[in-house]
Motif scaffolding. Structure first.
Motif, PDB file in Angstrom:
ATOM      1  N   UNK A  95       3.950 -57.281  24.140  1.00  0.00           N
ATOM      2  CA  UNK A  95       4.595 -57.539  22.850  1.00  0.00           C
ATOM      3  C   UNK A  95       5.629 -58.647  22.975  1.00  0.00           C
ATOM      4  N   UNK A  96       5.891 -59.290  21.826  1.00  0.00           N
ATOM      5  CA  UNK A  96       6.970 -60.266  21.777  1.00  0.00           C
ATOM      6  C   UNK A  96       8.308 -59.545  21.634  1.00  0.00           C
ATOM      7  N   UNK A  97       9.424 -60.155  22.072  1.00  0.00           N
ATOM      8  CA  UNK A  97      10.735 -59.550  21.825  1.00  0.00           C
ATOM      9  C   UNK A  97      10.951 -59.343  20.331  1.00  0.00           C
ATOM     10  N   UNK A  98      11.657 -58.306  19.989  1.00  0.00           N
ATOM     11  CA  UNK A  98      11.909 -57.988  18.585  1.00  0.00           C
ATOM     12  C   UNK A  98      13.368 -58.256  18.245  1.00  0.00           C
ATOM     13  N   UNK A  99      13.599 -58.579  16.986  1.00  0.00           N
ATOM     14  CA  UNK A  99      14.953 -58.767  16.484  1.00  0.00           C
ATOM     15  C   UNK A  99      15.197 -57.759  15.365  1.00  0.00           C
ATOM     16  N   UNK A 100      16.340 -57.103  15.427  1.00  0.00           N
ATOM     17  CA  UNK A 100      16.717 -56.099  14.434  1.00  0.00           C
ATOM     18  C   UNK A 100      18.070 -56.475  13.864  1.00  0.00           C
ATOM     19  N   UNK A 101      18.198 -56.413  12.561  1.00  0.00           N
ATOM     20  CA  UNK A 101      19.482 -56.617  11.904  1.00  0.00           C
ATOM     21  C   UNK A 101      20.196 -55.268  11.843  1.00  0.00           C
ATOM     22  N   UNK A 102      21.381 -55.208  12.431  1.00  0.00           N
ATOM     23  CA  UNK A 102      22.171 -53.974  12.459  1.00  0.00           C
ATOM     24  C   UNK A 102      23.408 -54.175  11.591  1.00  0.00           C
ATOM     25  N   UNK A 103      23.624 -53.263  10.672  1.00  0.00           N
ATOM     26  CA  UNK A 103      24.743 -53.349   9.735  1.00  0.00           C
ATOM     27  C   UNK A 103      25.597 -52.095   9.835  1.00  0.00           C
ATOM     28  N   UNK A 104      26.891 -52.283   9.621  1.00  0.00           N
ATOM     29  CA  UNK A 104      27.806 -51.136   9.559  1.00  0.00           C
ATOM     30  C   UNK A 104      29.034 -51.544   8.760  1.00  0.00           C
ATOM     31  N   UNK A 105      29.731 -50.557   8.250  1.00  0.00           N
ATOM     32  CA  UNK A 105      30.967 -50.834   7.527  1.00  0.00           C
ATOM     33  C   UNK A 105      31.955 -51.491   8.478  1.00  0.00           C
ATOM     34  N   UNK A 106      32.484 -52.652   8.115  1.00  0.00           N
ATOM     35  CA  UNK A 106      33.311 -53.444   9.033  1.00  0.00           C
ATOM     36  C   UNK A 106      34.585 -52.722   9.428  1.00  0.00           C
ATOM     37  N   UNK A 107      35.084 -51.850   8.568  1.00  0.00           N
ATOM     38  CA  UNK A 107      36.362 -51.205   8.853  1.00  0.00           C
ATOM     39  C   UNK A 107      36.188 -49.771   9.328  1.00  0.00           C
ATOM     40  N   UNK A 108      34.989 -49.405   9.818  1.00  0.00           N
ATOM     41  CA  UNK A 108      34.794 -48.000  10.180  1.00  0.00           C
ATOM     42  C   UNK A 108      35.659 -47.587  11.368  1.00  0.00           C
ATOM     43  N   UNK A 109      35.924 -48.513  12.304  1.00  0.00           N
ATOM     44  CA  UNK A 109      36.756 -48.153  13.446  1.00  0.00           C
ATOM     45  C   UNK A 109      38.199 -47.908  12.995  1.00  0.00           C
ATOM     46  N   UNK A 110      38.674 -48.759  12.082  1.00  0.00           N
ATOM     47  CA  UNK A 110      40.039 -48.563  11.573  1.00  0.00           C
ATOM     48  C   UNK A 110      40.158 -47.256  10.806  1.00  0.00           C
ATOM     49  N   UNK A 111      39.153 -46.951  10.018  1.00  0.00           N
ATOM     50  CA  UNK A 111      39.166 -45.696   9.266  1.00  0.00           C
ATOM     51  C   UNK A 111      39.171 -44.487  10.203  1.00  0.00           C
TER      52      UNK A 111
ATOM     53  N   UNK B 247      27.717 -63.466   3.396  1.00  0.00           N
ATOM     54  CA  UNK B 247      27.956 -62.743   2.145  1.00  0.00           C
ATOM     55  C   UNK B 247      28.198 -61.264   2.409  1.00  0.00           C
ATOM     56  N   UNK B 248      27.505 -60.698   3.377  1.00  0.00           N
ATOM     57  CA  UNK B 248      27.743 -59.304   3.744  1.00  0.00           C
ATOM     58  C   UNK B 248      29.154 -59.137   4.305  1.00  0.00           C
ATOM     59  N   UNK B 249      29.582 -60.085   5.121  1.00  0.00           N
ATOM     60  CA  UNK B 249      30.930 -60.027   5.665  1.00  0.00           C
ATOM     61  C   UNK B 249      31.987 -60.038   4.582  1.00  0.00           C
ATOM     62  N   UNK B 250      31.751 -60.799   3.528  1.00  0.00           N
ATOM     63  CA  UNK B 250      32.689 -60.823   2.408  1.00  0.00           C
ATOM     64  C   UNK B 250      32.766 -59.474   1.711  1.00  0.00           C
ATOM     65  N   UNK B 251      31.747 -58.650   1.889  1.00  0.00           N
ATOM     66  CA  UNK B 251      31.717 -57.295   1.329  1.00  0.00           C
ATOM     67  C   UNK B 251      32.128 -56.256   2.359  1.00  0.00           C
ATOM     68  N   UNK B 252      32.784 -56.700   3.419  1.00  0.00           N
ATOM     69  CA  UNK B 252      33.296 -55.835   4.475  1.00  0.00           C
ATOM     70  C   UNK B 252      32.167 -55.089   5.181  1.00  0.00           C
ATOM     71  N   UNK B 253      31.051 -55.788   5.390  1.00  0.00           N
ATOM     72  CA  UNK B 253      29.920 -55.245   6.126  1.00  0.00           C
ATOM     73  C   UNK B 253      29.705 -56.103   7.361  1.00  0.00           C
ATOM     74  N   UNK B 254      29.827 -55.504   8.527  1.00  0.00           N
ATOM     75  CA  UNK B 254      29.607 -56.216   9.783  1.00  0.00           C
ATOM     76  C   UNK B 254      28.115 -56.259  10.076  1.00  0.00           C
ATOM     77  N   UNK B 255      27.657 -57.387  10.629  1.00  0.00           N
ATOM     78  CA  UNK B 255      26.235 -57.534  10.934  1.00  0.00           C
ATOM     79  C   UNK B 255      26.047 -58.068  12.342  1.00  0.00           C
ATOM     80  N   UNK B 256      24.927 -57.697  12.925  1.00  0.00           N
ATOM     81  CA  UNK B 256      24.584 -58.117  14.285  1.00  0.00           C
ATOM     82  C   UNK B 256      23.070 -58.293  14.355  1.00  0.00           C
ATOM     83  N   UNK B 257      22.625 -59.361  15.001  1.00  0.00           N
ATOM     84  CA  UNK B 257      21.204 -59.520  15.308  1.00  0.00           C
ATOM     85  C   UNK B 257      20.997 -58.981  16.715  1.00  0.00           C
ATOM     86  N   UNK B 258      20.340 -57.843  16.795  1.00  0.00           N
ATOM     87  CA  UNK B 258      20.115 -57.212  18.095  1.00  0.00           C
ATOM     88  C   UNK B 258      18.724 -57.582  18.590  1.00  0.00           C
TER      89      UNK B 258
END
Length: 254
Positions: free
Chosen positions: A227-243, A208-219
């Protein structure tokens, strides 16, 4: 950070306001002090709770804006709730040690003392720099588009599914991206609730985020000590490189 936030009343019973220090933020979100010092713009902490982040990061030359519905109340009330949250955390660590760092790596008393210091820093910093603490709650924030170079959101959107169902999670994440610069990013942690259960609809949410032009990554961040390994959701505007490329070429983005 605030471990739970109310839709209507920031002082509602059962809401935990935590007092995490800068180093804990860095561990949660995979950051270093050097990276914070090098940010080209301000950082947003949403929700900020009674954390020491703004005060500590300022010493690095990083400007932090913290936002939390708790800031609508007097600072003394927020710090009192943070002290109560410390006691709740101590009890939770004793009852469910598998969800927290192993004592041999981070002794419980030393860990909680770091919260005490962060809480004191928060109280002093809100008095000295009140403009950096804004009373607001997701999914609507009072900031212009693209205001922040980096946005952090800890222990809220996935931690309390009874407050943030799938639709509200989507709205909150979209709002965090809106207030973040096109070449910046949003980092969200954790991706599970308070009992350690992972979000079952995360793939659908990312679609659903992708449909809103938001790129996501599980880092996936490496484990530190016991400690256990951690997971972080990273979001950015999908077209920021093109812009960015279009701006460098002197033409408007398509």
């Amino acid at each position: 950070m605030t471990d739970r936030t109310s839709r209507t009343d920031p002082g509602a019973a059962g809401v935990l306001v935590t007092s995490r220090p800068l180093d804990e933020y860095c561990g949660f979100f995979g950051l270093t002090r050097a990276q914070l010092a090098a940010l080209p713009g301000p950082l947003l902490d949403c929700p900020g709770g009674a954390a020491g982040l703004a005060a500590e990061a300022r010493e690095l030359g990083c400007r932090v804006i913290a936002t939390d519905p708790a800031y609508a109340r007097p600072t003394a009330e927020t710090t009192a709730r943070a002290l109560a949250a410390r006691a709740s955390m101590a009890a939770a660590m004793a009852a469910r040690p598998h969800l927290y760092p192993a004592p041999r790596h981070r002794p419980d008393d030393r860990y909680l003392r770091s919260w005490d210091r962060a809480r004191r820093l928060f109280a002093a910093d809100t008095a000295a720099h009140p403009q950096q603490y804004v009373a607001a709650a997701l999914p609507r924030l009072p900031f212009a588009d693209g205001t922040f170079a980096l946005t952090l959101s800890g222990y809220l959107i996935f931690a309390y599914p009874e407050l943030f169902g799938p639709d509200r999670q989507l709205a909150a994440l979209t709002e965090l991206v809106r207030v973040t610069a096109p070449d910046g990013e949003v980092r969200v942690h954790p991706l599970n609730d308070g009992a350690g259960r992972r979000c079952s609809h995360l793939d659908a949410l990312r679609h659903a985020l992708g449909e809103r032009r938001i790129a996501s990554e599980i880092r996936r961040l490496p484990a530190v000590g016991a400690d256990r390994p951690r997971r972080v959701l990273v979001l950015r505007a999908a077209d920021h490189r093109r812009r960015a490329a279009a701006e460098r070429a002197g033409r408007p983005p398509a």
